[in-house]
Design a protein around this motif. Structure first.
Motif, PDB file in Angstrom:
ATOM      1  N   TYR A 166       0.849  -1.193   0.000  1.00  0.00           N
ATOM      2  CA  TYR A 166       0.000   0.000   0.000  1.00  0.00           C
ATOM      3  C   TYR A 166       0.882   1.240   0.000  1.00  0.00           C
ATOM      4  CZ  TYR A 166      -3.866  -3.112   1.198  1.00  0.00           C
ATOM      5  OH  TYR A 166      -4.798  -4.121   1.183  1.00  0.00           O
ATOM      6  N   GLN A 167       0.539   2.215  -0.828  1.00  0.00           N
ATOM      7  CA  GLN A 167       1.281   3.479  -0.898  1.00  0.00           C
ATOM      8  C   GLN A 167       0.358   4.624  -0.510  1.00  0.00           C
ATOM      9  OE1 GLN A 167       2.884   3.618  -4.906  1.00  0.00           O
ATOM     10  NE2 GLN A 167       4.796   2.702  -4.228  1.00  0.00           N
ATOM     11  N   PHE A 168       0.780   5.397   0.486  1.00  0.00           N
ATOM     12  CA  PHE A 168      -0.018   6.532   0.938  1.00  0.00           C
ATOM     13  C   PHE A 168       0.751   7.825   0.711  1.00  0.00           C
ATOM     14  CE2 PHE A 168       1.327   3.538   4.255  1.00  0.00           C
ATOM     15  CZ  PHE A 168       2.464   4.169   4.728  1.00  0.00           C
ATOM     16  N   GLY A 169       0.140   8.949   1.062  1.00  0.00           N
ATOM     17  CA  GLY A 169       0.729  10.245   0.739  1.00  0.00           C
ATOM     18  C   GLY A 169       1.912  10.658   1.577  1.00  0.00           C
ATOM     19  N   ARG A 170       1.941  10.247   2.822  1.00  0.00           N
ATOM     20  CA  ARG A 170       2.991  10.688   3.733  1.00  0.00           C
ATOM     21  C   ARG A 170       4.198   9.748   3.700  1.00  0.00           C
ATOM     22  NH1 ARG A 170       2.219  11.893  10.249  1.00  0.00           N
ATOM     23  NH2 ARG A 170       4.354  12.584  10.663  1.00  0.00           N
ATOM     24  N   PHE A 172       7.382   8.422   5.803  1.00  0.00           N
ATOM     25  CA  PHE A 172       7.981   8.323   7.142  1.00  0.00           C
ATOM     26  C   PHE A 172       9.477   8.022   7.017  1.00  0.00           C
ATOM     27  CE2 PHE A 172       3.517   7.197   7.664  1.00  0.00           C
ATOM     28  CZ  PHE A 172       3.145   7.957   8.762  1.00  0.00           C
ATOM     29  N   LYS A 173      10.271   8.619   7.874  1.00  0.00           N
ATOM     30  CA  LYS A 173      11.722   8.438   7.820  1.00  0.00           C
ATOM     31  C   LYS A 173      12.186   7.212   8.605  1.00  0.00           C
ATOM     32  CE  LYS A 173      12.708  13.368   7.194  1.00  0.00           C
ATOM     33  NZ  LYS A 173      13.429  14.549   7.733  1.00  0.00           N
ATOM     34  N   GLU A 174      11.303   6.658   9.419  1.00  0.00           N
ATOM     35  CA  GLU A 174      11.692   5.527  10.254  1.00  0.00           C
ATOM     36  C   GLU A 174      11.041   4.228   9.769  1.00  0.00           C
ATOM     37  OE1 GLU A 174      12.417   6.508  14.540  1.00  0.00           O
ATOM     38  OE2 GLU A 174      11.069   8.170  14.074  1.00  0.00           O
ATOM     39  N   PHE A 242       6.315  -1.169   7.748  1.00  0.00           N
ATOM     40  CA  PHE A 242       6.112   0.249   7.468  1.00  0.00           C
ATOM     41  C   PHE A 242       7.465   0.876   7.154  1.00  0.00           C
ATOM     42  CE2 PHE A 242       2.295  -0.497  10.022  1.00  0.00           C
ATOM     43  CZ  PHE A 242       1.340   0.304   9.398  1.00  0.00           C
ATOM     44  N   SER A 243       7.576   1.524   5.993  1.00  0.00           N
ATOM     45  CA  SER A 243       8.803   2.247   5.657  1.00  0.00           C
ATOM     46  C   SER A 243       8.498   3.244   4.548  1.00  0.00           C
ATOM     47  CB  SER A 243       9.896   1.280   5.200  1.00  0.00           C
ATOM     48  OG  SER A 243      11.079   1.988   4.867  1.00  0.00           O
ATOM     49  N   GLY A 244       9.042   4.457   4.685  1.00  0.00           N
ATOM     50  CA  GLY A 244       8.783   5.472   3.671  1.00  0.00           C
ATOM     51  C   GLY A 244       7.293   5.750   3.573  1.00  0.00           C
ATOM     52  N   ASN A 245       6.756   5.661   2.362  1.00  0.00           N
ATOM     53  CA  ASN A 245       5.317   5.855   2.180  1.00  0.00           C
ATOM     54  C   ASN A 245       4.616   4.545   1.838  1.00  0.00           C
ATOM     55  OD1 ASN A 245       6.380   5.566  -0.426  1.00  0.00           O
ATOM     56  ND2 ASN A 245       4.764   6.824  -1.338  1.00  0.00           N
ATOM     57  N   GLU A 246       5.182   3.428   2.321  1.00  0.00           N
ATOM     58  CA  GLU A 246       4.628   2.129   1.988  1.00  0.00           C
ATOM     59  C   GLU A 246       4.351   1.265   3.222  1.00  0.00           C
ATOM     60  OE1 GLU A 246       6.502   1.230  -2.455  1.00  0.00           O
ATOM     61  OE2 GLU A 246       7.267   0.141  -0.719  1.00  0.00           O
ATOM     62  N   LEU A 247       3.299   0.473   3.102  1.00  0.00           N
ATOM     63  CA  LEU A 247       3.018  -0.587   4.060  1.00  0.00           C
ATOM     64  C   LEU A 247       2.987  -1.894   3.276  1.00  0.00           C
ATOM     65  CD1 LEU A 247       2.019  -2.018   6.620  1.00  0.00           C
ATOM     66  CD2 LEU A 247      -0.307  -1.302   6.007  1.00  0.00           C
ATOM     67  N   SER A 293      -5.728  11.281   7.943  1.00  0.00           N
ATOM     68  CA  SER A 293      -4.751  12.387   7.909  1.00  0.00           C
ATOM     69  C   SER A 293      -3.380  11.938   8.400  1.00  0.00           C
ATOM     70  CB  SER A 293      -5.263  13.554   8.761  1.00  0.00           C
ATOM     71  OG  SER A 293      -5.499  13.120  10.093  1.00  0.00           O
ATOM     72  N   LYS A 294      -3.341  10.914   9.234  1.00  0.00           N
ATOM     73  CA  LYS A 294      -2.088  10.386   9.764  1.00  0.00           C
ATOM     74  C   LYS A 294      -1.159   9.918   8.642  1.00  0.00           C
ATOM     75  CE  LYS A 294      -0.365   6.805  12.922  1.00  0.00           C
ATOM     76  NZ  LYS A 294      -0.764   5.762  13.912  1.00  0.00           N
ATOM     77  N   PHE A 295      -1.741   9.414   7.560  1.00  0.00           N
ATOM     78  CA  PHE A 295      -0.961   8.862   6.458  1.00  0.00           C
ATOM     79  C   PHE A 295      -0.954   9.753   5.214  1.00  0.00           C
ATOM     80  CE2 PHE A 295      -2.125   5.197   9.026  1.00  0.00           C
ATOM     81  CZ  PHE A 295      -0.907   4.565   9.165  1.00  0.00           C
ATOM     82  N   LYS A 296      -1.503  10.955   5.368  1.00  0.00           N
ATOM     83  CA  LYS A 296      -1.492  11.883   4.241  1.00  0.00           C
ATOM     84  C   LYS A 296      -0.300  12.827   4.335  1.00  0.00           C
ATOM     85  CE  LYS A 296      -6.475  11.811   3.347  1.00  0.00           C
ATOM     86  NZ  LYS A 296      -7.737  12.596   3.288  1.00  0.00           N
ATOM     87  N   SER A 297       0.101  13.343   3.190  1.00  0.00           N
ATOM     88  CA  SER A 297       1.248  14.237   3.148  1.00  0.00           C
ATOM     89  C   SER A 297       1.002  15.464   4.015  1.00  0.00           C
ATOM     90  CB  SER A 297       1.518  14.671   1.692  1.00  0.00           C
ATOM     91  OG  SER A 297       2.557  15.634   1.659  1.00  0.00           O
ATOM     92  N   SER A 298       2.048  15.848   4.758  1.00  0.00           N
ATOM     93  CA  SER A 298       1.939  17.025   5.631  1.00  0.00           C
ATOM     94  C   SER A 298       2.137  18.318   4.886  1.00  0.00           C
ATOM     95  CB  SER A 298       2.971  16.921   6.768  1.00  0.00           C
ATOM     96  OG  SER A 298       4.276  16.801   6.220  1.00  0.00           O
ATOM     97  N   LEU A 299       2.503  18.206   3.577  1.00  0.00           N
ATOM     98  CA  LEU A 299       2.729  19.423   2.780  1.00  0.00           C
ATOM     99  C   LEU A 299       1.433  20.060   2.359  1.00  0.00           C
ATOM    100  CD1 LEU A 299       5.653  18.123   0.493  1.00  0.00           C
ATOM    101  CD2 LEU A 299       5.805  19.515   2.555  1.00  0.00           C
TER     102      LEU A 299
END
Length: 299
Positions: A166-170, A172-174, A242-247, A293-299
């Motif tokens: 799954y690819q979402f908008g946000r 994550f760096k961790e 979970f890594s980057g914008n993928e699950l 919103s948790k998984f959407k881009s913060s931009l």
């Protein structure tokens, strides 16, 4: 449903042709065996009839296989596509395509396979979340040496089931890894072990994250409940990455998805397992709230 009625009519026609070719092949093969017995006990001349009957029998067996392949094409190219379009507006399906093993191995959730097979690739989007799904089969090379020093080689499956991405908008760096069981195949280098307040969850899953804080950011009490619910829906074991914008979600249940027997009627009852397999794709998005919103881009 008119579409199902038409597909069922096609299935019945293919089944009738298949049985006809198979029946002729079996009769000819029995004749070949009878001629072979006569040739053995009486005249070698009967070997000619034996060979002829056997050759023709194999021709008809080949025709029967063609009908099986025709039915598989019907299921893969017409039936499954029809069911997918009922669920998703934008979807792509190719039964010969797959998620590359390199994308699976790079997660560090499973070891690199010595042999790999994939099929039934689905790609689309739901509620703004992109997804990819495919059946995968990962095998390792196993060598055995007998008492005489002779070495035999076999390839054994250690992961067979479905792989979801799954690819979402946000982004994550961790990194967060959750695996059912002890997770002995998981690469945990640079990660810390995380334990939740749920004893049941800790017994079922091993959790590793870049930091404790990041682990608890995702593994909330409601998320634990959802993970446990998803675990109960599957046989075998399940893992999350979970890594980057993928699950990534791997379901190791030794199941062949999207398969139907030629002898099984095409109707709403027989397609329940197909539909439940397809429904699970958006269900994961809904249950884990990947569109929130948790998984959407913060931009």
């Amino acid at each position: 449903m008119k579409e199902l009625v038409k597909l069922e009519e096609k299935r019945q026609k293919i089944l009738a042709d298949y049985r006809k070719e198979q029946k002729v092949a079996i009769i000819l093969m029995l004749a070949a065996i009878a001629f072979g017995a006569l040739a053995y006990f009486f005249e070698t001349f009967f070997f000619i009839f034996t060979a002829f009957a056997a050759i023709i029998a194999f021709v008809f067996f080949g025709k029967a296989v063609v009908h099986l392949n025709s039915f598989k094409k019907l299921v893969k190219e017409e039936l499954i596509m029809m069911l997918l379009k009922q669920q998703f507006e934008d979807v792509y399906y190719n039964h010969k395509d797959y998620i590359p093993s390199s994308r699976i191995v790079q997660t560090g959730m499973v070891k690199r396979p010595d042999r790999f097979h994939g099929e039934d690739y689905i790609k689309g989007s739901y509620k703004g979340v992109k997804f990819e799904v495919a059946d995968v089969d990962l095998k390792e090379r196993v060598e055995r040496r007998d008492s005489k020093g002779n070495v035999s080689v076999s390839y054994q499956t250690y992961f067979k089931g479905r792989w979801y991405i799954y690819q979402f908008g946000r982004t994550f760096k961790e990194v967060l890894k959750i695996v059912e069981g002890r997770g002995y195949q998981v690469n945990t280098r640079g990660l810390v072990k995380v334990d939740t307040e749920s004893i049941e969850f800790n017994k079922k899953f091993s959790i590793y994250a870049s930091t404790q804080e990041y682990g608890f950011y995702h593994i909330t009490s409601s998320m634990i409940e959802k993970f446990l619910e998803l675990e109960k829906l599957h046989r075998g074991s399940i893992l999350y990455y979970f890594s980057g914008n993928e699950l990534h979600i791997g379901v190791n249940d030794r199941k062949d998805y999207m398969e139907l027997s030629l002898k099984t009627p095409i109707n709403e009852e027989s397609l329940k397992s197909f539909i439940s397999d397809i429904d699970l794709i958006p269900a994961i998005i809904n249950e884990l709230r990947l569109d929130s919103s948790k998984f959407k881009s913060s931009l």
